[in-house]
Design a protein around this motif. Structure first.
Motif, mmCIF file in Angstrom:
data_model
loop_
_atom_site.group_PDB
_atom_site.id
_atom_site.type_symbol
_atom_site.label_atom_id
_atom_site.label_comp_id
_atom_site.label_asym_id
_atom_site.label_seq_id
_atom_site.Cartn_x
_atom_site.Cartn_y
_atom_site.Cartn_z
ATOM 1 N N LEU A 90 9.718 0.059 -6.001
ATOM 2 C CA LEU A 90 10.557 -0.017 -4.807
ATOM 3 C C LEU A 90 11.212 1.318 -4.478
ATOM 4 N N SER A 91 11.607 2.051 -5.505
ATOM 5 C CA SER A 91 12.317 3.316 -5.302
ATOM 6 C C SER A 91 11.400 4.417 -4.776
ATOM 7 N N HIS A 92 10.178 4.462 -5.282
ATOM 8 C CA HIS A 92 9.274 5.554 -4.929
ATOM 9 C C HIS A 92 8.433 5.275 -3.685
ATOM 10 N N CYS A 93 8.172 4.006 -3.417
ATOM 11 C CA CYS A 93 7.171 3.662 -2.405
ATOM 12 C C CYS A 93 7.774 3.046 -1.147
ATOM 13 N N GLN A 94 7.041 3.186 -0.062
ATOM 14 C CA GLN A 94 7.293 2.433 1.146
ATOM 15 C C GLN A 94 6.355 1.227 1.142
ATOM 16 N N ARG A 95 6.708 0.208 1.886
ATOM 17 C CA ARG A 95 5.838 -0.966 1.943
ATOM 18 C C ARG A 95 4.495 -0.582 2.546
ATOM 19 N N GLY A 96 3.450 -1.068 1.890
ATOM 20 C CA GLY A 96 2.098 -0.730 2.317
ATOM 21 C C GLY A 96 1.514 0.464 1.604
ATOM 22 N N ASP A 97 2.318 1.157 0.782
ATOM 23 C CA ASP A 97 1.794 2.283 0.005
ATOM 24 C C ASP A 97 0.827 1.784 -1.068
ATOM 25 N N GLU A 98 0.090 2.739 -1.609
ATOM 26 C CA GLU A 98 -0.858 2.445 -2.682
ATOM 27 C C GLU A 98 -0.386 3.105 -3.971
ATOM 28 N N VAL A 99 -0.541 2.399 -5.065
ATOM 29 C CA VAL A 99 -0.137 2.899 -6.386
ATOM 30 C C VAL A 99 -1.376 3.022 -7.255
ATOM 31 N N ILE A 118 7.122 -8.353 -4.500
ATOM 32 C CA ILE A 118 8.455 -7.754 -4.484
ATOM 33 C C ILE A 118 8.454 -6.383 -3.804
ATOM 34 N N ALA A 119 7.601 -5.480 -4.283
ATOM 35 C CA ALA A 119 7.619 -4.111 -3.771
ATOM 36 C C ALA A 119 6.791 -3.935 -2.500
ATOM 37 N N ARG A 152 -1.017 5.170 2.248
ATOM 38 C CA ARG A 152 -0.540 6.412 1.640
ATOM 39 C C ARG A 152 -0.465 6.230 0.126
ATOM 40 N N THR A 153 -0.893 7.246 -0.617
ATOM 41 C CA THR A 153 -0.710 7.210 -2.067
ATOM 42 C C THR A 153 0.755 7.492 -2.365
ATOM 43 N N GLY A 154 1.470 6.467 -2.822
ATOM 44 C CA GLY A 154 2.905 6.612 -2.999
ATOM 45 C C GLY A 154 3.364 6.864 -4.412
ATOM 46 N N LEU A 155 2.504 6.558 -5.417
ATOM 47 C CA LEU A 155 2.968 6.635 -6.804
ATOM 48 C C LEU A 155 1.781 6.587 -7.753
ATOM 49 N N ILE A 156 1.957 7.238 -8.895
ATOM 50 C CA ILE A 156 1.023 7.134 -10.022
ATOM 51 C C ILE A 156 1.804 6.558 -11.202
#
Length: 221
Positions: A90-99, A118-119, A152-156
């Motif tokens: 939740l902190s790093h990503c926007q909704r719809g981002d890819e992890v 949730i996220a 969008r790639t939001g997190l690894i």
């Protein structure tokens, strides 16, 4: 005929523990153990207060200690490891981002789809033999174009030690971190067993956390 015991001496009684069946060692999970009497007493004697108003001194001390040990700016005490991982998403990503994360990691297998529910993110998994994510494979899956149809790639996300028992070498963590830095993508470390990993590698835990923006650790491990 057996000899009688001397009048001043009673028959020796064996400790009941010797007569019992051997105690079963439960290895289903690392959370099935029970607190010791000393732990229960510490909880009973703990000074408590309202956490919302910042009046709980033991929680504040725990958060400060955790941030110091892990080499991070601040820490937040939450009820579970799942909770901590979801907060990171939740902190790093926007909704719809890819992890981007391993196909056999805890977030994928054991968090009941929380990443979506949730996220509000989608997971792009890659093969992770023995829990190790190859930096080259991560590089291939980072969304770098301007295609409006692509997330969008939001997190690894990494996991160390991995829940399969494998400890990820520092060199592999650094390689992933370097790729993430090149693309300005944050890295979250599921460090539920991070102190076990540090002990196995013979290093300070901060040698591991230097390669992530956020880290979750469990007190139950």
């Amino acid at each position: 005929m057996p000899l009688p015991f001397p009048p001043t001496r009673q028959p020796t009684r064996l400790p009941c523990a010797i007569l019992r069946e051997p105690t079963m060692i439960d290895v289903r999970s690392d959370t099935v153990t029970h607190p010791t009497p000393a732990m229960r007493q510490a909880m009973f004697d703990a000074v408590v207060g309202d956490d919302v108003y910042g009046d709980d001194p033991t929680v504040q001390q725990l958060e400060t200690l955790a941030a110091t040990i892990l080499g991070k700016e601040a820490a937040l005490f939450v009820p579970s490891g799942n909770f901590g991982n979801q907060l990171a998403l939740l902190s790093h990503c926007q909704r719809g981002d890819e992890v981007i994360l391993g196909d056999d990691c805890h977030i994928v297998w054991h968090e009941t789809g929380g990443a979506a529910v949730i996220a509000g993110v989608q997971l792009r998994t890659i093969a992770s033999p023995d829990g190790v994510l190859a930096a080259t494979e991560i590089q291939k899956r980072i969304r770098t174009g301007d295609d409006i149809h692509a997330p969008r790639t939001g997190l690894i996300c990494l996991e160390n030690a991995h829940s399969n028992g494998r400890v990820i070498p520092l060199a592999d963590m650094q390689a992933v971190w370097d790729v993430a830095q090149q693309h300005a993508i944050p890295v979250h470390l599921d460090g539920a067993r991070i102190f076990n990993a540090a002990a196995h590698l013979g290093c300070d835990v901060r040698d591991l956390t230097q390669y992530c923006d956020t880290v979750m650790c469990c007190l139950s491990k």
